[in-house]
Design an enzyme around this catalytic site. Sequence first.
Site, short mmCIF file in Angstrom:
data_model
loop_
_atom_site.label_atom_id
_atom_site.label_comp_id
_atom_site.label_asym_id
_atom_site.label_seq_id
_atom_site.Cartn_x
_atom_site.Cartn_y
_atom_site.Cartn_z
N ASP A 53 -9.56 1.89 8.09
CA ASP A 53 -9.75 2.39 6.83
C ASP A 53 -11.05 1.32 6.08
O ASP A 53 -11.05 0.65 5.18
CB ASP A 53 -8.53 2.13 5.89
N LEU B 289 -7.73 -6.95 -11.32
CA LEU B 289 -8.93 -6.86 -10.96
C LEU B 289 -9.55 -5.31 -10.20
O LEU B 289 -10.67 -5.35 -9.81
CB LEU B 289 -9.14 -7.72 -9.57
N LYS C 135 -2.15 -8.88 -4.42
CA LYS C 135 -1.98 -7.45 -4.06
C LYS C 135 -0.65 -6.78 -4.28
O LYS C 135 0.27 -7.12 -3.41
CB LYS C 135 -2.68 -7.21 -2.57
N GLY D 90 -5.90 0.94 -6.24
CA GLY D 90 -6.14 1.96 -5.18
C GLY D 90 -4.92 2.67 -5.11
O GLY D 90 -3.87 2.53 -5.60
N GLY D 91 -5.00 3.28 -3.98
CA GLY D 91 -3.86 4.07 -3.54
C GLY D 91 -2.67 3.16 -3.18
O GLY D 91 -1.20 3.83 -3.31
#
Length: 454
Positions: A262, A143, A165, A146-147
Amino acid sequence: MNLKSCEEKCLRDCSCVAYTNADEVKESGCLTWHADMEDIRTFENVGQDLYVRVDANELARYERKHYGSLGKKGMMTLIVISICLITFLVISFLCWFVIKNRNQAKRMHGEFFFDGEDNSNLTLFDLKDIIEATNNFADANMLGKGGFGSVYKGLLKDGMEIAVKRLSKYSGQGIKEFRNEVTLIAKLQHRNLVRILGCCMDGEEKMLIYEYLPNKSLDSFIFDQAKKLQLDWRKRFYIICGVARGILYLHQDSRLRIIHRDLKASNVLLDLAMNPKIADFGMARIFGGDQTEANTNCVVGTYGYMSPEYAMEGIFSIKSDAYSFGVLLLEIVTNRKNSGYYDDITSTLVGHIWNLWRESRAMEIIDPSLIGDPCLEHEVLKCIHVGLLCVQEYPTDRPTMSEVVFMLDNDSTLPHPKQPAFLFKKTNCDDSNPSISEGVNSVNEMSTTVIEAR
C-alpha cells in the site's frame, strides 16, 4: 463524690453489695447498698445504672455457662481474632485475584500481539493516558483520516509529542491488520520507516502510537498548489531516494522480507527536516527467505498504485511494490495524481507521461519552477525514465528496488522502458467519489479494478 470515688468506697467496705450515683442527672453523690437489697426508689421514664458486687466463683460459673470454658473475655478475644483472620484472608484473596487477572490480561495481550517474541521497546499505553494526551480526540488535534480511521496529535505527560492512529469501528481493517502492523513494524529499524512507540487496545478501541512528524504526509505537499513550492528539486530527489532506500530495506536488508502492498503519497510521512518515512504496514505481508511471490484471494491496496498482476490476479511480489514506487515517483516529479485527467481524458498520469516520453516531450509535464538548470533537467528525465521502468506491465521487466537505488545514485545507461499497464481508465466514474476519483483511500476488502483493455 463522683462515681469512681463511690466505687472505691464500696470496694473498701466488705458489707457493700452495690453502689450508684445519688444524683443520676448530675452524676454525683454516692448511694450504697448493704446486706439484702430491696428496691425502694421509683423513677418515671428513666433508668439508672446500678453496679452490683458479685462473687468471683459465681461470676466464673455464669461466664462458663454462657460463654464456655474460655469465659467472656476469652470468647471476645477469640471473636476478635477470628474476625481479623477472616478479614485478612478475604483481602488476601481479593489482591491475589486482581493481580492474577491483571497478569493474565497482560499475558494474553502480549501473546495476542507478539506471539512470545521480544518486543521490549513497545509500550502498552492506557486508554485514559491517550484520551488525556489527545484532549479526548478533539477535532482540533486531528491530523487526517483514511480508510482505517483517524490520526490525532497527542502530548504525553512527559512532554513527548505523539501521533495516535485510531482504528475506526467501521473500518475494513480489523484485528488481523492491527496486529500485523504492531508486530511487523516493531521489528523494523530504518531511518526511512516511521517509528512505532506502542499500542493501546481497550474494548473496541484499537490504537497505534507513532512518533509525531510535524510535516504530515507527502501528498499534503505535492498535491497542494501553495505548499508544493516548498519542495524544490533537491528536496524532491532526496525524498525519492529516501523512499527507495526504505522499500529496499523492507525487501532485502531487514531480517524479514516484507511486501508493503500500500505504498502511496499519503503513506509517506515527512519529519521536520523533510526526511521521508514510510508508514502504514497494516496490509504488509512477510515473505520467506527464498519466496519471491504469493497469491491472495483478498486484494488490498489503493486504486492507481496497484500493479496489474496484483489487481487482476491477486499475485503480489517485490515487483508489486516496485510498480507502486514508480507511480509515486512520477507523482512527486509532476505534482499530479495518477487518477487525474489530462489531455486525453481517458488517460492516467502514467499513460500521459508514456505518450509524452515516446515523443521526447516528457519535460512538458514538469512544473516550470523545477527546471532551468541543464543538470537538474537531466536528473528529472532520469527519474521519469526510472518511473516508467517501474510501471511496466510485466513484473519480469520491472527493476528490483536495489536496481532502482543504483540507477538513482549513479549515471548509467538505462534500458528503454516498455509500454506500461493501465494506460486508460473509464470516464463514467463519479468524480465526487474520492475513493475512485482521488485514489487516496485504501481498499481493505476484495477490490474491483477500474480498467479498460487496450
